[in-house]
Enzyme design. Structure first.
Site, PDB file in Angstrom:
ATOM      1  N   TYR A  24       0.815  -1.218   0.000  1.00  0.00           N
ATOM      2  CA  TYR A  24       0.000   0.000   0.000  1.00  0.00           C
ATOM      3  C   TYR A  24       0.849   1.268   0.000  1.00  0.00           C
ATOM      4  CZ  TYR A  24      -4.182  -2.767   0.930  1.00  0.00           C
ATOM      5  OH  TYR A  24      -5.224  -3.657   0.825  1.00  0.00           O
ATOM      6  N   THR A  71       6.923   2.287   9.313  1.00  0.00           N
ATOM      7  CA  THR A  71       6.720   2.879  10.640  1.00  0.00           C
ATOM      8  C   THR A  71       7.392   1.989  11.687  1.00  0.00           C
ATOM      9  OG1 THR A  71       4.564   3.625   9.888  1.00  0.00           O
ATOM     10  CG2 THR A  71       4.959   3.654  12.267  1.00  0.00           C
ATOM     11  N   LYS A  94       6.161  10.003  14.045  1.00  0.00           N
ATOM     12  CA  LYS A  94       5.202   9.166  13.297  1.00  0.00           C
ATOM     13  C   LYS A  94       4.275   8.406  14.254  1.00  0.00           C
ATOM     14  CE  LYS A  94       3.134   6.631  10.386  1.00  0.00           C
ATOM     15  NZ  LYS A  94       2.092   7.125   9.544  1.00  0.00           N
ATOM     16  N   CYS A 143      -2.347   1.453  10.717  1.00  0.00           N
ATOM     17  CA  CYS A 143      -1.582   2.478  11.433  1.00  0.00           C
ATOM     18  C   CYS A 143      -2.161   2.779  12.810  1.00  0.00           C
ATOM     19  CB  CYS A 143      -1.533   3.752  10.594  1.00  0.00           C
ATOM     20  SG  CYS A 143      -0.539   3.549   9.113  1.00  0.00           S
ATOM     21  N   ARG A 147      -7.406  -4.918   6.672  1.00  0.00           N
ATOM     22  CA  ARG A 147      -6.513  -5.217   7.807  1.00  0.00           C
ATOM     23  C   ARG A 147      -7.083  -4.651   9.113  1.00  0.00           C
ATOM     24  NH1 ARG A 147      -0.838  -3.578   5.272  1.00  0.00           N
ATOM     25  NH2 ARG A 147      -2.097  -1.814   4.583  1.00  0.00           N
TER      26      ARG A 147
HETATM   27  N1  LIG Z   1      -1.007   1.139   4.764  1.00  0.00           N
HETATM   28  C1  LIG Z   1      -1.003   2.344   5.299  1.00  0.00           C
HETATM   29  O1  LIG Z   1      -2.003   3.027   5.298  1.00  0.00           O
HETATM   30  C2  LIG Z   1       0.269   2.941   5.875  1.00  0.00           C
HETATM   31  C3  LIG Z   1       0.336   4.327   6.060  1.00  0.00           C
HETATM   32  C4  LIG Z   1       1.524   4.874   6.562  1.00  0.00           C
HETATM   33  C5  LIG Z   1       2.582   4.037   6.895  1.00  0.00           C
HETATM   34  N2  LIG Z   1       2.474   2.678   6.729  1.00  0.00           N
HETATM   35  C6  LIG Z   1       3.630   1.865   7.065  1.00  0.00           C
HETATM   36  O2  LIG Z   1       4.285   1.511   5.855  1.00  0.00           O
HETATM   37  C7  LIG Z   1       4.880   0.209   5.985  1.00  0.00           C
HETATM   38  C8  LIG Z   1       4.405  -0.672   4.846  1.00  0.00           C
HETATM   39  O3  LIG Z   1       3.014  -0.866   4.992  1.00  0.00           O
HETATM   40  P1  LIG Z   1       2.089  -1.362   3.804  1.00  0.00           P
HETATM   41  O4  LIG Z   1       0.703  -1.044   4.217  1.00  0.00           O
HETATM   42  O5  LIG Z   1       2.597  -0.861   2.498  1.00  0.00           O
HETATM   43  O6  LIG Z   1       2.386  -2.953   3.894  1.00  0.00           O
HETATM   44  P2  LIG Z   1       1.961  -4.058   2.826  1.00  0.00           P
HETATM   45  O7  LIG Z   1       1.833  -5.326   3.572  1.00  0.00           O
HETATM   46  O8  LIG Z   1       0.811  -3.560   1.989  1.00  0.00           O
HETATM   47  O9  LIG Z   1       3.222  -4.163   1.845  1.00  0.00           O
HETATM   48  C9  LIG Z   1       4.470  -4.589   2.205  1.00  0.00           C
HETATM   49  C10 LIG Z   1       5.114  -5.322   1.025  1.00  0.00           C
HETATM   50  O10 LIG Z   1       6.452  -5.646   1.396  1.00  0.00           O
HETATM   51  C11 LIG Z   1       6.773  -6.920   0.833  1.00  0.00           C
HETATM   52  N3  LIG Z   1       7.926  -7.445   1.597  1.00  0.00           N
HETATM   53  C12 LIG Z   1       7.955  -7.829   2.900  1.00  0.00           C
HETATM   54  N4  LIG Z   1       9.207  -8.171   3.254  1.00  0.00           N
HETATM   55  C13 LIG Z   1       9.992  -7.992   2.150  1.00  0.00           C
HETATM   56  C14 LIG Z   1      11.372  -8.168   1.883  1.00  0.00           C
HETATM   57  N5  LIG Z   1      12.214  -8.573   2.837  1.00  0.00           N
HETATM   58  N6  LIG Z   1      11.831  -7.899   0.643  1.00  0.00           N
HETATM   59  C15 LIG Z   1      10.993  -7.481  -0.329  1.00  0.00           C
HETATM   60  N7  LIG Z   1       9.658  -7.292  -0.147  1.00  0.00           N
HETATM   61  C16 LIG Z   1       9.176  -7.538   1.085  1.00  0.00           C
HETATM   62  C17 LIG Z   1       5.496  -7.716   0.965  1.00  0.00           C
HETATM   63  O11 LIG Z   1       5.473  -8.791   0.034  1.00  0.00           O
HETATM   64  C18 LIG Z   1       4.438  -6.634   0.662  1.00  0.00           C
HETATM   65  O12 LIG Z   1       4.068  -6.616  -0.697  1.00  0.00           O
HETATM   66  C19 LIG Z   1       4.509  -0.303   7.373  1.00  0.00           C
HETATM   67  O13 LIG Z   1       5.547  -0.041   8.263  1.00  0.00           O
HETATM   68  C20 LIG Z   1       3.291   0.546   7.726  1.00  0.00           C
HETATM   69  O14 LIG Z   1       3.166   0.696   9.133  1.00  0.00           O
HETATM   70  C21 LIG Z   1       1.357   2.122   6.201  1.00  0.00           C
END
Ligand SMILES: NC(=O)c1ccc[n+]([C@@H]2O[C@H](COP(=O)([O-])OP(=O)(O)OC[C@H]3O[C@@H](n4cnc5c(N)ncnc54)[C@H](O)[C@@H]3O)[C@@H](O)[C@H]2O)c1
Length: 399
Positions: free
Chosen positions: A9, A116, A194, A248, A315
């Site tokens: 995402y 995060t 954050k 989050c 989620r």
């Molecule tokens: N989703 C939100 O709204 C949001 C907003 C702000 C911050 N965040 C933060 O951003 C970060 C990512 O969240 P997200 O929602 O994008 O997660 P997500 O699960 O949607 O995506 C993470 C991706 O990383 C990949 N991945 C995991 N380990 C890996 C590795 N070692 N090598 C390569 N690829 C790998 C997974 O296959 C997955 O596609 C988190 O720390 C989250 O707290 C999320």
């Protein structure tokens, strides 16, 4: 060239945004199926403006792969869940990604952690696995699902770096697309800001949820009370809801509780209040059934599976938590409909709105998708329990 690690995402829109603004980008994800989908020309989740951004980035030459690239700048956006028992951040994805970067990156490379993390995580878990001549930066992301593309462009950003010059260099990189203000600070401050931002939201939502419970106890209208209170020039109470959800606000405050259990008391109670909302809703469903002499659970349906309106992100979804709570009590889960989910996520899921309504007497609005707002007249002859305050039919039940 920038190598974005983790194309979920956060990573995907970030990679696309950079590429469409002229930065050379390769996106890497270890999920080969996800990479194949992207390479076949499809995005992997629904989000306003994402398909257009994807098309622009493809034109600009973005590449997707499962391989880590040899380059001088990496952006890490892999998941950071929390351990449900200890409430501490689970750093295993971040550490694994950074270790793999170390296998390929040249000396002097910069690793930007966008994921995060709780304050101190980078010192404790990331620093020990990076080489001495590698630069570390923390650039936490603030965007909200449902408005990600707009917010990527317009939100202010925080860059935490050990070295001010490296911080400024990464600021320039984000400034390719970011029209907001970009503040450069140190890593620990960036980590803390954050988590504090999300904690602020969680505590304020918990206050609204607690008011809803108090008002329900004595049959007062919490929405009217909040509306009037918010006319005070220095009061701004949020809206209550069926639970928080998402990746989050329902997760990050636990990092502070996990790290400072004897200090983070208000936060701890707030998180418990929010986490208790699906059960509060379930109890209210039971009361409404009794009041309306509905004895058959089969005639009750939950509308909405995502954790917020107009997204397909489930989620920590309050609806799923409510269903799990039912299952823990050995009950048959209520039926559910959500226009954003074509695949089955829960046991009793409908994929046809009309059929869902046909089989339901009591509709519980868990999510206020535009779809239900546009079809509200179809609920005219139903009993409606609206946990989102979006239905104004007389006799609608609320939190
Ligand atoms: N989703 C939100 O709204 C949001 C907003 C702000 C911050 N965040 C933060 O951003 C970060 C990512 O969240 P997200 O929602 O994008 O997660 P997500 O699960 O949607 O995506 C993470 C991706 O990383 C990949 N991945 C995991 N380990 C890996 C590795 N070692 N090598 C390569 N690829 C790998 C997974 O296959 C997955 O596609 C988190 O720390 C989250 O707290 C999320």
């Amino acid at each position: 060239m920038i190598n974005v690690i983790g194309l979920g995402y956060i990573g995907l829109p970030t990679a696309l945004m950079m590429a469409s603004h002229g930065v050379e980008v390769v996106g890497t994800d270890y999920n080969k199926e996800l990479v194949a989908t992207l390479n076949a020309g499809h995005t992997t989740f629904k989000e306003d403006g994402l398909d257009e951004l994807f098309a622009d980035a493809i034109k600009a030459g973005i590449k997707f792969t499962s391989e880590y690239q040899v380059t001088d700048t990496y952006i890490v956006s892999v998941p950071t869940p929390y351990d449900k028992f200890s409430k501490k951040v689970d750093t295993r994805y971040v550490v694994a990604a950074v270790k793999t970067i170390m296998d390929v990156c040249p000396r002097g490379a910069t690793v930007v952690i966008e994921s995060t993390v709780s304050p101190g995580t980078i010192d404790k878990y990331v620093r020990p696995v990076i080489g001495k001549d590698i630069n570390l930066v923390h650039a936490p992301e603030r965007i909200i699902p449902g408005n990600m593309v707009y917010e990527l462009l317009h939100n202010n950003r925080t860059i935490g770096a050990d070295d001010k010059d490296i911080g400024e260099k990464i600021k320039e990189l984000y400034a390719f697309f970011c029209r907001g203000e970009i503040v450069v600070t140190d890593i620990r401050t960036a980590e803390m800001t954050k988590v504090v931002e999300n904690t602020f939201r969680a505590v304020n939502i918990a206050f609204a949820n607690e008011l809803a419970k108090i008002c329900r106890h004595d049959n007062m209208d919490v929405y009217e009370i909040i509306k009037i209170c918010n006319m005070h020039p220095r009061v701004n109470i949020l809206q209550p809801g069926p639970g928080v959800g998402g990746h989050c606000i329902s997760v990050d405050p636990w990092f502070l509780v996990g790290d400072y259990p004897s200090l983070a008391k208000v936060i701890d109670e707030s998180m418990k209040t929010n986490d208790g909302m699906p059960d509060f809703v379930l109890n209210r469903i039971y009361e409404i059934m009794k009041e309306n002499k509905i004895t058959d659970f089969n005639r009750v349906g939950l509308y909405g599976l995502s954790y917020k309106e107009n997204v397909d992100d489930s989620r920590e979804s309050p609806t799923i938590q409510l269903i799990e709570s039912q299952e823990r009590h050995l009950a048959v889960p209520l039926k559910v409909y959500d226009p954003f989910f074509a695949n089955d996520l829960v046991p009793n899921q409908y994929h046809d709105f009309e059929k869902f309504l046909e089989d339901t007497d009591l509709v519980v609005i868990m999510v206020n998708h535009n779809q239900i707002k546009e079809n509200m007249d179809k609920l005219k002859d139903k009993i409606v329990f609206d946990t989102r305050n979006c239905c104004d039919f007389p006799g609608t039940y609320r939190l």
